[in-house]
Design a protein around this motif. Structure first.
Motif, mmCIF file in Angstrom:
data_model
loop_
_atom_site.group_PDB
_atom_site.id
_atom_site.type_symbol
_atom_site.label_atom_id
_atom_site.label_comp_id
_atom_site.label_asym_id
_atom_site.label_seq_id
_atom_site.Cartn_x
_atom_site.Cartn_y
_atom_site.Cartn_z
ATOM 1 N N GLY A 183 107.773 57.187 1.341
ATOM 2 C CA GLY A 183 107.318 56.623 2.602
ATOM 3 C C GLY A 183 105.804 56.777 2.694
ATOM 4 N N HIS A 184 105.321 57.208 3.876
ATOM 5 C CA HIS A 184 103.941 57.673 4.073
ATOM 6 C C HIS A 184 102.889 56.566 4.101
ATOM 7 N N SER A 185 102.842 55.727 3.086
ATOM 8 C CA SER A 185 101.832 54.665 3.005
ATOM 9 C C SER A 185 102.454 53.351 3.477
ATOM 10 N N VAL A 186 101.933 52.828 4.593
ATOM 11 C CA VAL A 186 102.500 51.627 5.201
ATOM 12 C C VAL A 186 102.369 50.444 4.238
ATOM 13 N N ILE A 187 103.488 49.755 4.029
ATOM 14 C CA ILE A 187 103.519 48.649 3.065
ATOM 15 C C ILE A 187 102.473 47.593 3.392
ATOM 16 N N ALA A 188 102.301 47.295 4.682
ATOM 17 C CA ALA A 188 101.337 46.268 5.087
ATOM 18 C C ALA A 188 99.922 46.622 4.631
ATOM 19 N N ASP A 189 99.591 47.911 4.644
ATOM 20 C CA ASP A 189 98.265 48.340 4.169
ATOM 21 C C ASP A 189 98.138 48.122 2.666
ATOM 22 N N GLN A 190 99.231 48.327 1.959
ATOM 23 C CA GLN A 190 99.229 48.115 0.506
ATOM 24 C C GLN A 190 99.021 46.636 0.167
ATOM 25 N N LEU A 191 99.629 45.765 0.997
ATOM 26 C CA LEU A 191 99.620 44.331 0.690
ATOM 27 C C LEU A 191 98.531 43.569 1.437
ATOM 28 N N GLY A 192 97.892 44.222 2.416
ATOM 29 C CA GLY A 192 96.851 43.548 3.175
ATOM 30 C C GLY A 192 97.396 42.479 4.103
ATOM 31 N N ILE A 193 98.586 42.737 4.707
ATOM 32 C CA ILE A 193 99.173 41.779 5.646
ATOM 33 C C ILE A 193 99.542 42.512 6.936
ATOM 34 N N HIS A 194 99.968 41.747 7.953
ATOM 35 C CA HIS A 194 100.361 42.362 9.217
ATOM 36 C C HIS A 194 101.742 42.995 9.069
ATOM 37 N N PRO A 195 101.966 44.186 9.699
ATOM 38 C CA PRO A 195 103.270 44.848 9.569
ATOM 39 C C PRO A 195 104.450 43.970 9.989
ATOM 40 N N ALA A 196 104.241 43.078 10.956
ATOM 41 C CA ALA A 196 105.337 42.214 11.418
ATOM 42 C C ALA A 196 105.826 41.273 10.318
ATOM 43 N N GLN A 197 105.014 41.085 9.277
ATOM 44 C CA GLN A 197 105.400 40.211 8.168
ATOM 45 C C GLN A 197 106.266 40.920 7.126
ATOM 46 N N ILE A 198 106.413 42.251 7.262
ATOM 47 C CA ILE A 198 107.194 43.022 6.290
ATOM 48 C C ILE A 198 108.681 42.769 6.510
ATOM 49 N N GLU A 199 109.378 42.421 5.455
ATOM 50 C CA GLU A 199 110.816 42.174 5.549
ATOM 51 C C GLU A 199 111.638 43.106 4.671
ATOM 52 N N GLY A 200 110.999 43.795 3.746
ATOM 53 C CA GLY A 200 111.730 44.680 2.852
ATOM 54 C C GLY A 200 110.791 45.671 2.195
ATOM 55 N N PRO A 201 111.320 46.529 1.350
ATOM 56 C CA PRO A 201 110.488 47.531 0.678
ATOM 57 C C PRO A 201 109.524 46.897 -0.323
ATOM 58 N N TYR A 202 108.627 47.710 -0.829
ATOM 59 C CA TYR A 202 107.554 47.242 -1.716
ATOM 60 C C TYR A 202 107.735 47.876 -3.090
ATOM 61 N N LEU A 203 108.156 47.065 -4.057
ATOM 62 C CA LEU A 203 108.339 47.537 -5.425
ATOM 63 C C LEU A 203 107.054 47.273 -6.213
ATOM 64 N N TYR A 204 106.496 48.321 -6.828
ATOM 65 C CA TYR A 204 105.226 48.171 -7.532
ATOM 66 C C TYR A 204 105.145 49.176 -8.672
ATOM 67 N N PHE A 218 105.559 52.132 13.655
ATOM 68 C CA PHE A 218 104.709 52.449 14.812
ATOM 69 C C PHE A 218 103.608 51.419 15.051
ATOM 70 N N VAL A 219 103.419 50.496 14.111
ATOM 71 C CA VAL A 219 102.421 49.433 14.307
ATOM 72 C C VAL A 219 103.087 48.051 14.314
ATOM 73 N N GLY A 220 104.379 48.033 14.642
ATOM 74 C CA GLY A 220 105.045 46.748 14.814
ATOM 75 C C GLY A 220 105.851 46.255 13.628
ATOM 76 N N GLY A 221 105.981 47.081 12.597
ATOM 77 C CA GLY A 221 106.781 46.713 11.439
ATOM 78 C C GLY A 221 108.237 47.115 11.619
ATOM 79 N N PRO A 222 109.085 46.824 10.637
ATOM 80 C CA PRO A 222 110.515 47.127 10.748
ATOM 81 C C PRO A 222 110.843 48.576 10.403
ATOM 82 N N CYS A 223 111.993 49.035 10.884
ATOM 83 C CA CYS A 223 112.549 50.316 10.440
ATOM 84 C C CYS A 223 113.386 50.018 9.211
#
Length: 271
Positions: free
Chosen positions: A221-242, A255-260
């Motif tokens: 966890g810990h690192s918000v996916i949206a920060d990794q991808l440079g997009i808005h948290p509301a655009q996150i639909e799933g986990p980030y495989l990298y 806490f910034v509008g993304g999904p649980c």
């Protein structure tokens, strides 16, 4: 279990940060919680990767829900486990040390100051009981589940506490059961670091860590996916495989509008 029976499913949950109702709704959608907020997952395994508190309205409510699910899952033949997040360290540090100055060459430091800066809520501190403290203090830092290495923070700093999972968890527990404020602060500081698996060396770093601690993929966890991808948290639909498929980030940025995000392991992207 017979060979032709599938293993019971394993799920992981990212950072909740006080959003109890959103967590309950997401668990219900996965069939893990019933309408009365009781365990409905049967023999499933559910791991929370930490950061229950701060930044959201009901951190202690999240802790109470997870503690109950832990008891209920065990009775049903399932398992509900939790890892320590850096915000649990901060909550506990504030509880034990408050505004006591931490000896430092970098200017004034205290748990109270960092707790306030990082979204700590007085309502959570006021509602903490000895049972909460004892439970949080005994959480592990790392675990293996479904052949995945689970950790809160995407950092190599865990290795500073030992050479294998058992040693790291034991050392972490010893520090949190003690009163050495500098050792406590060191746990908080190390667990705030991130991005160990990013960049051109990321896959190699992730593999080296798994070579030492086990697992075929890291989940954090810990690192918000949206920060990794440079997009808005509301655009996150799933986990980030990298990191060449060796690391899976599951902090949707609730806490910034993304999904649980509640993710079933193993997870693979849809074609």
């Amino acid at each position: 279990m017979h060979a032709d029976q599938p293993a019971s499913p394993t799920y992981v949950v990212g950072d909740v940060h006080g959003h109890r109702d959103e967590l309950a709704e997401a668990l219900r959608e996965k069939g893990l919680l019933d309408a009365d907020d009781d365990w409905a997952g049967g023999e499933a395994t559910l791991w929370f990767l930490g950061d229950f508190v701060d930044r959201g309205p009901d951190g202690v409510g999240v802790i109470d829900l997870v503690m109950r699910l832990e008891r209920q899952a065990a009775k049903a033949g399932g398992h509900c486990g939790t890892l320590l997040g850096n915000h649990e360290i901060l909550l506990l540090g504030m509880y034990h040390f408050g505004d006591t100055e931490v000896p430092s060459d970098f200017g004034p430091r205290s748990f109270a100051r960092s707790w306030e800066i990082n979204g700590g809520l007085l309502g959570d501190q006021d509602r903490l009981t000895p049972q909460h403290i004892e439970w949080l203090t005994s959480r592990p830092m790392l675990t293996l589940a479904a052949n995945h290495l689970l950790m809160h923070s995407d950092t190599l700093e865990y290795l500073g506490w030992g050479d294998d999972i058992e040693e790291i968890n034991t050392r972490g527990r010893e520090i949190l059961q003690g009163s050495d404020i500098q050792a406590w602060w060191d746990v908080w500081r190390r667990m705030t670091t991130r991005y160990a698996f990013r960049g051109p060396e990321g896959a190699e770093v992730a593999q080296q860590l798994m070579d030492r601690l086990g697992g075929e993929r890291i989940v954090h966890g810990h690192s918000v996916i949206a920060d990794q991808l440079g997009i808005h948290p509301a655009q996150i639909e799933g986990p980030y495989l990298y990191a060449g498929g060796k690391a899976l980030g599951i902090d949707g940025g609730l806490f910034v509008g993304g999904p649980c995000l509640i993710v079933s392991l193993p997870w693979e992207p849809e074609d």
